[in-house]
Design a protein around this motif. Structure first.
Motif, PDB file in Angstrom:
ATOM      1  N   MET A 199       0.855  -1.191   0.000  1.00 49.83           N
ATOM      2  CA  MET A 199       0.000   0.000   0.000  1.00 49.83           C
ATOM      3  C   MET A 199       0.886   1.235   0.000  1.00 49.83           C
ATOM      4  N   PRO A 200       0.717   2.168  -0.990  1.00 51.89           N
ATOM      5  CA  PRO A 200       1.513   3.383  -1.025  1.00 51.89           C
ATOM      6  C   PRO A 200       1.370   4.179   0.261  1.00 51.89           C
ATOM      7  N   LYS A 201       2.419   4.841   0.611  1.00 52.43           N
ATOM      8  CA  LYS A 201       2.471   5.574   1.868  1.00 52.43           C
ATOM      9  C   LYS A 201       1.514   6.766   1.861  1.00 52.43           C
ATOM     10  N   ILE A 202       0.841   6.979   3.003  1.00 51.81           N
ATOM     11  CA  ILE A 202      -0.036   8.143   3.173  1.00 51.81           C
ATOM     12  C   ILE A 202       0.729   9.146   4.006  1.00 51.81           C
ATOM     13  N   ALA A 203       1.008  10.308   3.423  1.00 53.08           N
ATOM     14  CA  ALA A 203       1.841  11.311   4.102  1.00 53.08           C
ATOM     15  C   ALA A 203       1.035  12.572   4.384  1.00 53.08           C
ATOM     16  N   LYS A 204       1.548  13.355   5.311  1.00 48.02           N
ATOM     17  CA  LYS A 204       0.943  14.650   5.621  1.00 48.02           C
ATOM     18  C   LYS A 204       1.162  15.583   4.457  1.00 48.02           C
ATOM     19  N   ALA A 205       0.146  16.341   4.106  1.00 50.85           N
ATOM     20  CA  ALA A 205       0.222  17.229   2.947  1.00 50.85           C
ATOM     21  C   ALA A 205       1.217  18.349   3.170  1.00 50.85           C
ATOM     22  N   MET A 206       2.165  18.493   2.226  1.00 52.16           N
ATOM     23  CA  MET A 206       3.156  19.569   2.270  1.00 52.16           C
ATOM     24  C   MET A 206       2.627  20.788   1.514  1.00 52.16           C
ATOM     25  N   ASN A 207       3.264  21.933   1.795  1.00 48.49           N
ATOM     26  CA  ASN A 207       2.969  23.136   1.013  1.00 48.49           C
ATOM     27  C   ASN A 207       4.164  23.460   0.129  1.00 48.49           C
ATOM     28  N   ASP A 208       4.054  24.529  -0.665  1.00 39.99           N
ATOM     29  CA  ASP A 208       5.132  24.883  -1.611  1.00 39.99           C
ATOM     30  C   ASP A 208       6.457  25.149  -0.919  1.00 39.99           C
ATOM     31  N   LYS A 209       6.416  25.847   0.228  1.00 37.02           N
ATOM     32  CA  LYS A 209       7.676  26.182   0.912  1.00 37.02           C
ATOM     33  C   LYS A 209       8.381  24.919   1.394  1.00 37.02           C
ATOM     34  N   GLN A 210       7.602  23.957   1.867  1.00 33.92           N
ATOM     35  CA  GLN A 210       8.192  22.709   2.347  1.00 33.92           C
ATOM     36  C   GLN A 210       8.818  21.906   1.196  1.00 33.92           C
ATOM     37  N   VAL A 211       8.152  21.964   0.041  1.00 28.82           N
ATOM     38  CA  VAL A 211       8.698  21.263  -1.130  1.00 28.82           C
ATOM     39  C   VAL A 211       9.991  21.918  -1.586  1.00 28.82           C
ATOM     40  N   GLN A 212      10.021  23.278  -1.577  1.00 32.17           N
ATOM     41  CA  GLN A 212      11.231  23.992  -1.988  1.00 32.17           C
ATOM     42  C   GLN A 212      12.382  23.700  -1.040  1.00 32.17           C
ATOM     43  N   ALA A 213      12.055  23.509   0.234  1.00 36.12           N
ATOM     44  CA  ALA A 213      13.096  23.216   1.225  1.00 36.12           C
ATOM     45  C   ALA A 213      13.771  21.878   0.948  1.00 36.12           C
ATOM     46  N   LEU A 214      13.017  20.929   0.350  1.00 33.27           N
ATOM     47  CA  LEU A 214      13.607  19.620   0.026  1.00 33.27           C
ATOM     48  C   LEU A 214      14.774  19.757  -0.949  1.00 33.27           C
ATOM     49  N   LEU A 215      14.699  20.728  -1.853  1.00 29.21           N
ATOM     50  CA  LEU A 215      15.758  20.926  -2.847  1.00 29.21           C
ATOM     51  C   LEU A 215      17.017  21.511  -2.238  1.00 29.21           C
ATOM     52  N   ARG A 216      16.862  22.173  -1.113  1.00 27.49           N
ATOM     53  CA  ARG A 216      18.054  22.770  -0.480  1.00 27.49           C
ATOM     54  C   ARG A 216      18.864  21.722   0.280  1.00 27.49           C
ATOM     55  N   LYS A 217      18.203  20.595   0.590  1.00 25.76           N
ATOM     56  CA  LYS A 217      18.902  19.510   1.282  1.00 25.76           C
ATOM     57  C   LYS A 217      18.656  18.194   0.534  1.00 25.76           C
ATOM     58  N   PRO A 218      19.200  18.091  -0.683  1.00 25.70           N
ATOM     59  CA  PRO A 218      18.959  16.880  -1.472  1.00 25.70           C
ATOM     60  C   PRO A 218      19.589  15.652  -0.805  1.00 25.70           C
ATOM     61  N   ASP A 219      18.819  14.569  -0.744  1.00 29.74           N
ATOM     62  CA  ASP A 219      19.312  13.371  -0.051  1.00 29.74           C
ATOM     63  C   ASP A 219      19.135  12.096  -0.883  1.00 29.74           C
TER      64      ASP A 219
END
Length: 444
Positions: A1-21
């Motif tokens: 079953m695909p993971k159910i995650a808490k909904a992110m907003n645009d700022k949170q998504v942009q933050a992912l790019l600053r810390k690529p893992d």
């Protein structure tokens, strides 16, 4: 079953790019939607949207595009649409794969359809020249001219779409009246379609539309075709006096010398006129012609042992004309072989001398009687038909005779000697022939 995650907003998504893992980050909003953030070898950061689903117990994922080209909102919208299709019992992943496959098929078919009979012709002739027509640019020119002259109606058609009906319509104008030419043209394009199917791959493998099995019912039967009239030749008893007259002319005339050599070697006009010094061995006893330069190339290379009379002609040719390539060069155009009609002009001149002296001239007696008008002999008829008649009458080795004429060998003519011994057998027959040809010349 695909993971159910808490909904992110645009700022949170942009933050992912600053810390690529190099890990997937589920962004919520739609079940199974995540952003894969990777660091490339170049040091740049790449972020790709994916939707992960479970189909029949197997996990599968699909790319939805790159971030930020595809925004968070757009990614959720795309993922939601796909989820709805799955809910209705559809599989959009497979549907898209099939669409892409069909697009590739259509693109390939379009590419194939753009290959016309004419557009691929030069490529095919290059292929043939590289494999079968080495050292014979003239052969390529001749064959291309023949195809273009007689198959103009096929030129704009796609190679993949040509059917036996198209070919039958193209050759119909020459099928009955020019049977030999029609057969030659069909042989050429039969090879063309085979190449198109196997090498060029611009036509599906299947029937070859030029095969006789498809054309037999579309063209008139053999009984309707005009019978080829044999080339006018001399009777066997005419030959020695003719050779005597020719020999006298050949003392100072290079073209007459070429004709004399052609008769002694029993070759076709094109082969003797385009004869090159490189084709002769060092002691001038053997003349070798590549298979590609022969009329029937499938019969292989043609090796002609030279009689003592033929060798003497080659030695004399060196004193009459100096050309680095051709043994019998044109006397009018430097660096070119003799013209197509050159040898027969010599016969016509000798015939005119005979007629002026009140004699019958150098005519084919049988054809003259049948047509009730003079049929002057030609080089091809004398070199080959007269030779064949003499050989049969004097009981020469039949297999050697067929090899001298570069014909297919009848299986019934197999004998105790193998191919390695063919040269001596041919040499014996050709020397006997030369002695007969010179019987009037060498009379004491």
């Amino acid at each position: 079953m695909p993971k159910i995650a808490k909904a992110m907003n645009d700022k949170q998504v942009q933050a992912l790019l600053r810390k690529p893992d190099n890990k997937p980050h589920y962004v919520g909003g739609v079940q199974g939607l995540y952003l894969q953030v990777n660091v490339l070898k170049s040091g740049n950061v790449s972020a790709t949207w994916y939707l992960r689903v479970e189909i029949d117990g197997k996990k599968s994922k699909k790319s939805l595009g790159q971030y930020p080209d595809i925004t968070l909102l757009q990614a959720r919208s795309k993922a939601s649409e796909l989820r709805e299709q799955f809910a209705r019992g559809l599989n959009p992943f497979e549907t898209e794969k099939e669409q892409k496959r069909m697009e590739k098929v259509k693109a390939k078919q379009k590419e194939i359809n753009e290959v016309t009979f004419e557009s691929a012709l030069s490529e095919y002739l290059d292929y043939k020249q590289g494999r079968d027509w080495k050292h014979a640019e003239s052969t390529r020119i001749k064959e291309e001219r023949r195809i273009r002259n007689h198959l103009a109606s096929l030129m704009p058609l796609a190679l993949s779409a040509i059917e036996p009906e198209n070919i039958a319509a193209a050759v119909m104008p020459i099928w009955c009246n020019k049977a030999q030419t029609a057969d030659r043209v069909l042989g050429l394009i039969r090879g063309y379609f085979k190449w198109a199917m196997t090498v060029k791959k611009c036509r599906p493998r299947g029937i070859n539309p030029a095969d006789s099995q498809w054309l037999n019912d579309l063209l008139p039967p053999e009984s309707k075709r005009k019978k080829e009239i044999p080339m006018p030749a001399l009777s066997v008893d005419q030959l020695p006096p003719f050779m005597k007259a020719l020999h006298e002319r050949a003392n100072t005339h290079l073209t007459a010398l070429c004709l004399e050599f052609a008769i002694l070697t029993c070759v076709r006009s094109n082969n003797v006129r385009s004869m090159r010094w490189e084709q002769l061995n060092k002691d001038l006893t053997l003349w070798e012609i590549d298979a590609a330069e022969m009329k029937i190339d499938r019969n292989g290379q043609h090796k002609i042992p030279l009689s003592k009379q033929a060798k003497a002609i080659i030695e004399k040719a060196k004193t009459l004309a100096i050309d680095p390539i051709y043994v019998f060069p044109s006397e009018r155009v430097q660096g070119k072989p003799l013209s197509n009609s050159a040898l027969n002009v010599v016969i016509k001149d000798l015939h005119a001398i005979e007629v002026k002296a009140g004699r019958e001239g150098w005519i084919d007696r049988k054809q003259t009687k049948e047509e009730k008008k003079p049929r002057i002999a030609v080089q091809h008829g004398v070199s080959r038909a007269t030779f064949k008649t003499w050989a049969e009458g004097s009981r020469q080795d039949q297999r050697a005779v067929e090899l001298i004429l570069h014909h297919d060998i009848d299986p019934r003519l197999k004998s105790s000697y193998d191919r390695a011994e063919d040269i001596p057998h041919k040499a014996k027959v050709l020397q006997n022939w030369a002695d007969f040809c010179y019987s009037e010349i060498e009379k004491k």
